[in-house]
Scaffold this motif. Structure first.
Motif, mmCIF file in Angstrom:
data_model
loop_
_atom_site.group_PDB
_atom_site.id
_atom_site.type_symbol
_atom_site.label_atom_id
_atom_site.label_comp_id
_atom_site.label_asym_id
_atom_site.label_seq_id
_atom_site.Cartn_x
_atom_site.Cartn_y
_atom_site.Cartn_z
ATOM 1 N N VAL A 241 7.720 2.195 2.830
ATOM 2 C CA VAL A 241 6.447 2.683 2.292
ATOM 3 C C VAL A 241 5.365 1.641 2.595
ATOM 4 O O VAL A 241 5.531 0.467 2.267
ATOM 5 C CB VAL A 241 6.548 2.921 0.767
ATOM 6 C CG1 VAL A 241 5.203 3.353 0.197
ATOM 7 C CG2 VAL A 241 7.627 3.940 0.457
ATOM 8 N N PRO A 242 4.253 2.041 3.216
ATOM 9 C CA PRO A 242 3.173 1.087 3.487
ATOM 10 C C PRO A 242 2.621 0.482 2.196
ATOM 11 O O PRO A 242 2.483 1.175 1.177
ATOM 12 C CB PRO A 242 2.108 1.938 4.186
ATOM 13 C CG PRO A 242 2.858 3.099 4.752
ATOM 14 C CD PRO A 242 3.971 3.365 3.771
ATOM 15 N N THR A 243 2.325 -0.792 2.240
ATOM 16 C CA THR A 243 1.820 -1.504 1.072
ATOM 17 C C THR A 243 0.584 -0.830 0.492
ATOM 18 O O THR A 243 0.431 -0.736 -0.725
ATOM 19 C CB THR A 243 1.497 -2.966 1.444
ATOM 20 O OG1 THR A 243 2.666 -3.556 2.001
ATOM 21 C CG2 THR A 243 1.077 -3.762 0.231
ATOM 22 N N GLY A 244 -0.303 -0.347 1.357
ATOM 23 C CA GLY A 244 -1.517 0.308 0.884
ATOM 24 C C GLY A 244 -1.228 1.513 0.004
ATOM 25 O O GLY A 244 -1.953 1.779 -0.961
ATOM 26 N N MET B 175 7.562 -6.855 10.795
ATOM 27 C CA MET B 175 8.339 -7.328 9.647
ATOM 28 C C MET B 175 8.194 -6.370 8.473
ATOM 29 O O MET B 175 7.101 -5.921 8.158
ATOM 30 C CB MET B 175 7.882 -8.726 9.223
ATOM 31 C CG MET B 175 8.163 -9.796 10.255
ATOM 32 S SD MET B 175 7.571 -11.408 9.728
ATOM 33 C CE MET B 175 9.000 -11.960 8.838
ATOM 34 N N ARG B 176 9.318 -6.054 7.824
ATOM 35 C CA ARG B 176 9.348 -5.178 6.656
ATOM 36 C C ARG B 176 10.368 -5.734 5.658
ATOM 37 O O ARG B 176 11.410 -6.238 6.057
ATOM 38 C CB ARG B 176 9.775 -3.756 7.031
ATOM 39 C CG ARG B 176 8.938 -3.083 8.088
ATOM 40 C CD ARG B 176 7.631 -2.584 7.512
ATOM 41 N NE ARG B 176 6.875 -1.808 8.474
ATOM 42 C CZ ARG B 176 5.977 -2.321 9.318
ATOM 43 N NH1 ARG B 176 5.752 -3.599 9.340
ATOM 44 N NH2 ARG B 176 5.310 -1.544 10.142
ATOM 45 N N ALA C 133 12.441 -12.594 1.705
ATOM 46 C CA ALA C 133 11.094 -12.850 2.201
ATOM 47 C C ALA C 133 10.377 -13.842 1.293
ATOM 48 O O ALA C 133 10.752 -14.011 0.119
ATOM 49 C CB ALA C 133 10.279 -11.561 2.271
ATOM 50 N N VAL C 134 9.376 -14.492 1.860
ATOM 51 C CA VAL C 134 8.486 -15.376 1.109
ATOM 52 C C VAL C 134 7.067 -14.930 1.403
ATOM 53 O O VAL C 134 6.694 -14.757 2.565
ATOM 54 C CB VAL C 134 8.655 -16.859 1.511
ATOM 55 C CG1 VAL C 134 7.694 -17.749 0.738
ATOM 56 C CG2 VAL C 134 10.091 -17.306 1.282
ATOM 57 N N VAL C 135 6.289 -14.735 0.363
ATOM 58 C CA VAL C 135 4.879 -14.369 0.497
ATOM 59 C C VAL C 135 4.088 -15.479 -0.183
ATOM 60 O O VAL C 135 4.385 -15.848 -1.317
ATOM 61 C CB VAL C 135 4.583 -13.014 -0.188
ATOM 62 C CG1 VAL C 135 3.113 -12.673 -0.079
ATOM 63 C CG2 VAL C 135 5.447 -11.910 0.403
ATOM 64 N N THR C 136 3.081 -16.012 0.520
ATOM 65 C CA THR C 136 2.291 -17.086 -0.060
ATOM 66 C C THR C 136 0.842 -17.010 0.426
ATOM 67 O O THR C 136 0.559 -16.461 1.484
ATOM 68 C CB THR C 136 2.885 -18.472 0.255
ATOM 69 O OG1 THR C 136 2.112 -19.484 -0.419
ATOM 70 C CG2 THR C 136 2.918 -18.744 1.741
ATOM 71 N N ASP C 137 -0.041 -17.591 -0.361
ATOM 72 C CA ASP C 137 -1.449 -17.662 0.010
ATOM 73 C C ASP C 137 -1.817 -19.050 0.521
ATOM 74 O O ASP C 137 -2.979 -19.362 0.692
ATOM 75 C CB ASP C 137 -2.347 -17.280 -1.181
ATOM 76 C CG ASP C 137 -2.211 -18.226 -2.352
ATOM 77 O OD1 ASP C 137 -1.276 -19.065 -2.353
ATOM 78 O OD2 ASP C 137 -3.016 -18.134 -3.290
ATOM 79 N N LYS D 17 -0.765 -11.990 5.779
ATOM 80 C CA LYS D 17 -0.181 -11.048 6.735
ATOM 81 C C LYS D 17 1.217 -11.532 7.137
ATOM 82 O O LYS D 17 1.529 -12.706 7.026
ATOM 83 C CB LYS D 17 -1.058 -10.983 7.990
ATOM 84 C CG LYS D 17 -2.488 -10.550 7.698
ATOM 85 C CD LYS D 17 -3.142 -10.005 8.934
ATOM 86 C CE LYS D 17 -4.565 -9.595 8.743
ATOM 87 N NZ LYS D 17 -4.934 -8.876 7.597
ATOM 88 N N PRO D 18 2.047 -10.620 7.624
ATOM 89 C CA PRO D 18 3.370 -11.041 8.112
ATOM 90 C C PRO D 18 3.243 -11.871 9.389
ATOM 91 O O PRO D 18 2.254 -11.772 10.110
ATOM 92 C CB PRO D 18 4.086 -9.714 8.388
ATOM 93 C CG PRO D 18 3.009 -8.703 8.546
ATOM 94 C CD PRO D 18 1.840 -9.181 7.732
#
Length: 119
Positions: free
Chosen positions: A28-31, A54-55, A114-118, A48-49
């Motif tokens: 499912v798209p994040t949006g 990447m999913r 996964a790792v998501v960071t700002d 962004k990936p």
């Protein structure tokens, strides 16, 4: 690190979604997810990936890291289970990475997807 690091608050028990709930988000798209949440939960558009293809989907384990401080990331790794996603917030600090290749390799070995960071 200059100044005091952020105070670590540890929440050991995380309410995790079921496997069926996680599976429902795969592909499912994040949006779409953000729209379904009435615009809540979106990340800064600059996050962004590394590669467009990447999913991932999984329960999020969040940590507030200070600039140039990955202590909270280590704590989050201890709480995370295989299949989890780490979300590391640094307050948009871009002067240094919050994780590097060694920490990423440890996370991969622990089964963190996964790792998501700002930062």
């Amino acid at each position: 690190m200059i100044g005091d690091p952020p105070v670590l608050t540890l929440k050991r028990r995380i309410e995790r979604p079921s496997d069926a709930q996680i599976a429902a988000f795969k592909g499912v798209p994040t949006g779409f997810v953000v729209d379904a949440q009435m615009g809540q939960g979106a990340l800064d558009h600059r996050i962004k990936p590394l590669w467009p293809e990447m999913r991932f989907a999984g329960p999020a384990v969040t940590a507030q890291c200070g600039p140039r401080d990955n202590t909270a990331a280590y704590v989050a790794m201890r709480i995370a289970r295989p299949g989890d996603v780490l979300v590391l917030q640094t307050g948009d600090y871009e002067g240094a990475a919050v994780i590097g290749d060694n920490l990423a390799a440890i996370m991969k070995r622990l089964g963190i997807v996964a790792v998501v960071t700002d930062g």
